[in-house]
Motif scaffolding. Structure first.
Motif, mmCIF file in Angstrom:
data_model
loop_
_atom_site.group_PDB
_atom_site.id
_atom_site.type_symbol
_atom_site.label_atom_id
_atom_site.label_comp_id
_atom_site.label_asym_id
_atom_site.label_seq_id
_atom_site.Cartn_x
_atom_site.Cartn_y
_atom_site.Cartn_z
ATOM 1 N N ALA A 166 -10.065 -7.830 -5.770
ATOM 2 C CA ALA A 166 -10.693 -7.242 -4.582
ATOM 3 C C ALA A 166 -9.669 -6.520 -3.703
ATOM 4 N N GLU A 167 -8.458 -7.066 -3.587
ATOM 5 C CA GLU A 167 -7.466 -6.430 -2.724
ATOM 6 C C GLU A 167 -7.099 -5.033 -3.224
ATOM 7 N N ALA A 168 -6.993 -4.869 -4.543
ATOM 8 C CA ALA A 168 -6.638 -3.555 -5.092
ATOM 9 C C ALA A 168 -7.724 -2.536 -4.766
ATOM 10 N N ARG A 201 -0.947 -1.020 -2.327
ATOM 11 C CA ARG A 201 -0.715 -1.509 -0.968
ATOM 12 C C ARG A 201 0.300 -0.613 -0.254
ATOM 13 N N ASP A 235 3.778 -8.375 -8.635
ATOM 14 C CA ASP A 235 2.740 -8.009 -7.653
ATOM 15 C C ASP A 235 2.070 -6.708 -8.099
ATOM 16 N N VAL A 262 -0.628 -5.262 -7.300
ATOM 17 C CA VAL A 262 -1.319 -4.514 -6.248
ATOM 18 C C VAL A 262 -0.333 -3.744 -5.368
ATOM 19 N N GLU A 273 2.496 -6.416 3.310
ATOM 20 C CA GLU A 273 3.215 -7.376 2.475
ATOM 21 C C GLU A 273 4.074 -6.646 1.446
ATOM 22 N N THR A 296 -8.804 2.183 1.300
ATOM 23 C CA THR A 296 -8.014 2.470 2.506
ATOM 24 C C THR A 296 -7.186 3.736 2.323
ATOM 25 N N GLU A 347 -9.817 -2.639 -2.265
ATOM 26 C CA GLU A 347 -9.784 -2.374 -0.818
ATOM 27 C C GLU A 347 -8.620 -1.452 -0.458
ATOM 28 N N GLN A 348 -7.475 -1.627 -1.108
ATOM 29 C CA GLN A 348 -6.322 -0.764 -0.813
ATOM 30 C C GLN A 348 -6.584 0.672 -1.276
#
Length: 817
Positions: A380-382, A347, A341, A343, A321, A388, A384-385
């Motif tokens: 949570a997305e941050a 990302r 955004d 994150v 994204e 990753t 997880e990125q």
């Protein structure tokens, strides 16, 4: 005295006046950095101009040109003078006479000179054949004589460079890569070459040459300041050493730091590393752009033929994204809004690492200047990125470097600033603290399939040495920081506790396995209590291996891997409820038992020297590359008696054998066999030459045990014949008592600079203290010896606290002396 007065004095007094003015300029305390380099260049210009004017006697068609570093007016105190005597070829004899009048005064003053005499055509032809000559001519600067001759050469050389750029730039890139392979990376070396190493002054000059080609340009942010800083350090190095050197040796770093007004050598190295990092990153970006431009030039004519003209648009492939791939780089999508955004930076970084592509510097700069900060705790997305990104393997390194170059890392993790570019004064470590943390995460990514919580492993790998930016024990400080960071990232209370424990105990397994008696139940209980659970033990095992592999070749081996694996197996059994108080030692092998029985039967030492190393042990299915542990196996069985440790260590030192690892323990004999035997299982290597014969070692060992071999005298004679290297100051030795490390013995730890005879001196000191060595665990890590001795009183019981402290203090005093 002003620079005008200095120049006037030089002109009036000839060579001696120049020398005096030069000395005065270099010793002035009020002028340093660019002003001094400029003043030194001006002074030298005026002197050489005077020599040229006097020698040319009005001749036409000849000029004196400064090239290379002198052409850039970057004269350090001991720099070479790079000069070109340019002439039109009309009067070779007069030119030769003029050259003598120029070069000899320079040589008479002891100045280094790199000179040539050429016509413009010869200069261009030589430049076409020699890339280094062409680079030097790009910085040509007129000093004296026919200005038109110099100007026409400069114009022609620059035109040649731009016309030949598609061929010249790949050759220059290859030259830079070969130099980096040979000299290493400036930003990680303890004794770096400021000029030749990657990220050094030669690379900065290469970036100027790329810019001159008009094909590509380097990122400008901070580049000039980085170059200035390295030049300042080189100036100080020349002044403190009095030599034309570019290598910043360890023994000279404190003096150089003082000359620059810096706090200490670590502050100096950190500034050098920061400058080198800027130049190296600019080089990566620039050479990538050069490759992109050259590829597009090669493809464009064919596309025009196929498509009927027009410039083809670069394709954009979505990666995540707001993130797309374009022309081999990861860039932001046209619809991306970093300001909305927060994150997006993580990302984009994760997408780039997963794709194995570099992040566009323009995209990184835009995110650094416009992205909103993440909320606390992170969404949570941050989190997880980030995981990753850390789990993407080797591509993580270049992506992380791009984030660091624009300050995004310290924005995400403020504690990172304390470890950024922080040197590690230990030859075992290949990297600075921050790069070591990333390397550990890269190594940990290889083990994510063998643990249940790979996210905790990767974050702990990133943070395990974060405490090295603070005073005191870095593991203790790191635990506090890791707890705060993990909570900020958004882990729950349980996960925060696990990450903090991994950081606190990241050295526990390897230190225990190599320095403690694994047959002692107290050792296993202590590790089990510290770890607490099977899940944490599993993670700690993987982190231990990743940390060691990321440190350097000397930090990990099949021997250490097998010891750690054995410890993990035993501790796992304890965590599962098994009683650690099992048999106090492993059963001897058949070979060990045979040697022990022979020693009892003969009443004398028996030894076995195996010249072939054992096959490499497997580490979780993957064999290590090198046959480890280093050296060859030396097994010695000796009837139990005082002084065995000192005698064996002394004999090995006399025979110039380096002890890599050493284990000493009492061996249980089969029922019905009387006597007590000490077994020494050591790994040794010859300092040089071949290994001595086993028979000679045994004969000298017998003499050492009966007192007829004066080991101390032999070692003293050798030390007197080979004095220590001057200027090398090792950290002082440290001897401590490990509290509650064993129920059966007192554990004394020794950390000291490794040296011939060290283990002999320790063994003799312990014997003089009246203690018995129940077992010993010695290992060499780079230039450091890290040894643990299990000692008791003559009755076989642990030493009382005060007595143990006194023994440790006396041992430390002996080692310091």
């Amino acid at each position: 005295m002003t620079s005008t007065n200095v120049t006037k004095e030089a002109e009036d007094s000839g060579p001696s006046g120049y020398a005096a003015a030069r000395l005065r300029l270099l010793t002035e305390g009020t002028r340093s950095g660019p002003p001094r380099r400029t003043a030194l260049a001006d002074l030298t210009d005026d002197w050489l101009t005077g020599l040229f004017t006097a020698g040319a006697d009005g001749a036409r068609g000849v000029s004196l040109v400064a090239v290379g570093g002198y052409g850039r007016a970057e004269l350090s105190p001991r720099s070479d003078l790079d000069l070109l005597l340019l002439h039109d070829g009309s009067d070779p004899r007069a030119v030769a006479a003029l050259a003598d009048r120029l070069w000899y005064p320079v040589w008479d003053l002891g100045l280094a000179l790199d000179h040539s005499v050429r016509t413009p055509a010869e200069a261009r032809r030589t430049a076409g054949e020699d890339l280094k000559v062409h680079l030097g001519l790009l910085d040509a600067r007129h000093l004296a004589g026919d200005l038109g001759l110099t100007t026409s050469l400069r114009t022609a050389v620059l035109a040649d460079w731009r016309n030949q750029a598609p061929k010249r730039l790949p050759a220059l890139q290859e030259l830079c890569a070969e130099r980096a392979e040979r000299q290493g990376e400036l930003q990680y070396l303890l004794e770096p070459d400021l000029k030749e190493a990657r990220g050094g002054l030669r690379d900065a000059t290469a970036l100027r040459a790329v810019a001159a080609s008009w094909l590509a340009d380097a990122p400008r942010e901070g580049l000039a300041e980085a170059r200035r800083r390295l030049l300042d350090v080189r100036d100080a190095l020349h002044l403190t050493t009095g030599r034309a050197t570019d290598r910043l040796a360890l023994q000279e770093q404190d003096q150089v730091a003082a000359e620059l007004g810096l706090l200490d050598a670590d502050t100096l190295l950190r500034q050098v590393y920061e400058a080198a990092r800027v130049i190296a990153y600019a080089g990566d970006v620039t050479w990538r752009e050069v490759g992109r431009v050259l590829r597009s030039r090669a493809v464009r004519p064919r596309l025009r033929g196929l498509l009927g003209g027009g410039k083809p648009a670069a394709e954009r492939s979505p990666l995540a994204e707001g993130v797309v791939e374009q022309d081999g780089e990861v860039v932001l999508a046209r619809t991306a809004r970093p300001e909305r955004d927060p994150v997006l930076p993580l990302r984009a970084a994760a997408a780039a690492a997963q794709a194995g592509l570099p992040l566009s510097p323009h995209a990184v700069r835009r995110m650094a200047t416009t992205a909103r900060p993440l909320s606390t705790p992170w969404p949570a997305e941050a989190r997880e990125q980030l995981v990753t990104l850390l789990g993407s393997g080797r591509p993580t390194v270049q992506v992380w470097e791009a984030l660091e170059a624009e300050g995004l890392v310290t924005g995400l993790l403020p504690d990172w600033d304390r470890v950024r570019c922080r040197p590690q004064r230990n030859a075992v470590h290949l990297w600075t603290v921050d790069r070591h943390l990333i390397e550990t995460a890269v190594r940990a990514s290889e083990f994510t399939r063998r643990v249940h919580r790979p996210d905790l492993l990767l974050v702990a790998a990133l943070l395990h040495d974060i405490g090295k930016g603070w005073p005191g024990d870095h593991s203790v400080a790191g635990e506090i920081i890791a707890r705060d960071v993990a909570a900020r990232i958004g882990f729950d209370h349980h996960d925060v506790t696990v990450i903090a424990a991994l950081v606190r105990h990241h050295l526990l397994l390897v230190e225990t396995a190599t320095r403690r008696d694994l047959d002692d139940p107290a050792t296993l209980r202590a590790v089990a209590e510290a770890v607490g659970s099977q899940g944490t033990l599993e993670l700690l095992h993987a982190l231990t291996e990743a940390d060691a592999l990321a440190t350097g070749p000397a930090a990990w081996s099949s021997w250490r891997a097998s010891l750690v694996a054995d410890l993990v197996k035993r501790v796992s059994a304890v965590l599962n409820g098994a009683d650690p108080a099992g048999p106090e030692q492993a059963a001897p092998t058949a070979h060990q038992e045979r040697l022990a029985l022979e020693a009892v039967a003969t009443g004398a030492p028996v030894l076995s020297l195996r010249a072939q190393p054992e096959p490499p042990a497997e580490t979780h299915g993957e064999p290590l590359d090198e046959p480890e542990p280093l050296g060859v196996e030396l097994l010695i069985a000796v009837p139990d008696q005082p002084g065995v440790l000192a005698a064996v260590a002394g004999v090995l030192a006399v025979h110039r054998l380096t002890v890599r690892t050493a284990e000493l323990r009492a061996l249980d004999l089969p029922a019905g066999v009387d006597g007590s035997v000490l077994l020494l299982d050591w790994r040794v290597a010859a300092e040089y030459g071949s290994l001595p014969q086993a028979a000679r070692l045994r004969a000298d060992l017998v003499r050492a045990l009966d007192g007829s071999l004066d080991i101390a005298g032999r070692l003293a004679e050798r030390d007197a014949a080979y004095p220590r290297r001057r200027g090398v100051v090792a950290p002082p030795p440290r001897v401590t008592v490990a509290p509650a490390a064993s129920r059966h013995a007192t554990v004394i730890e020794v950390r000291a600079q490794d040296a011939p005879g060290l283990l002999f001196r320790i063994g003799r000191a312990l014997e003089d203290a009246g203690v018995q060595v129940r077992s010993a665990h010695a290992s060499t890590l780079g230039a450091n010896a890290v040894d643990a001795f299990y000692v008791t009183d003559p009755q076989g019981t642990p030493l009382p606290g005060e007595e143990a402290t006194a023994v440790a203090r006396k041992l430390e005093e002996m080692l310091r002396g």
